[in-house]
Design an enzyme around this catalytic site. Sequence first.
Site, short mmCIF file in Angstrom:
data_model
loop_
_atom_site.label_atom_id
_atom_site.label_comp_id
_atom_site.label_asym_id
_atom_site.label_seq_id
_atom_site.Cartn_x
_atom_site.Cartn_y
_atom_site.Cartn_z
N LYS A 64 87.06 -13.76 -23.89
CA LYS A 64 87.22 -15.21 -23.70
C LYS A 64 86.40 -15.71 -22.51
O LYS A 64 86.94 -16.28 -21.55
CB LYS A 64 88.69 -15.58 -23.53
CG LYS A 64 89.54 -15.24 -24.72
CD LYS A 64 91.01 -15.50 -24.45
CE LYS A 64 91.90 -14.98 -25.54
NZ LYS A 64 92.09 -13.52 -25.48
N PHE A 65 85.09 -15.50 -22.56
CA PHE A 65 84.21 -15.93 -21.48
C PHE A 65 84.43 -17.40 -21.15
O PHE A 65 84.50 -18.24 -22.05
CB PHE A 65 82.74 -15.74 -21.86
CG PHE A 65 82.34 -14.32 -22.12
CD1 PHE A 65 82.77 -13.27 -21.31
CD2 PHE A 65 81.50 -14.01 -23.18
CE1 PHE A 65 82.39 -11.98 -21.55
CE2 PHE A 65 81.11 -12.72 -23.42
CZ PHE A 65 81.55 -11.69 -22.61
N PRO A 69 77.72 -22.54 -17.32
CA PRO A 69 76.86 -22.19 -18.47
C PRO A 69 75.93 -21.00 -18.24
O PRO A 69 75.82 -20.12 -19.10
CB PRO A 69 76.07 -23.47 -18.73
CG PRO A 69 76.99 -24.56 -18.25
CD PRO A 69 77.69 -23.98 -17.05
N THR A 71 76.24 -18.40 -16.27
CA THR A 71 77.00 -17.15 -16.24
C THR A 71 77.49 -16.79 -17.63
O THR A 71 77.45 -15.61 -18.03
CB THR A 71 78.19 -17.28 -15.26
OG1 THR A 71 77.66 -17.56 -13.96
CG2 THR A 71 79.02 -16.02 -15.23
#
Length: 146
Positions: A64-65, A69, A71
């Site tokens: 669930k990154f 943006p 990273t």
Amino acid sequence: MVNGKEKLIVAIDTNEFDKAKELIDKLEDSVDIFKVGLEQYVATRGKTVDYLKEKGKKIFLDLKFHDIPNTMQSAVRAAVRDNVWLMTIHVSDMEGMRQCAQAAREEADKLGIEKPIIVGVTVLTSLSNQDLQDIGCNMTTEELAI
């Protein structure tokens, strides 16, 4: 024809590599897709992902990154390099999602592999309507999930 082996996803919900390995070995003839979540991934420093790759299994990387943006794009590219089949990202804005999809496509093309599926998480199942109100969101979980 799709068989059950190609439909079933087994979650590796342990933070111990030996237990994860035992589960994978026990189910390897019946299951093609395994889900690796955040606790498992961090506890084993990605060792289970490496083991699944050795076994030729599809990997559902459920981390669930959610970050800025740049990273998120870097994380997506790293997951593509790990040849994951499916990954999750938080849905925070359309442009960020588009950039993650673009990063996945570019990295997969560069490596000559199939682009992974990216699933957007809108709201965590553990959040209640009251939790959302407490953080200033005036929508219900049902409204956010649509």
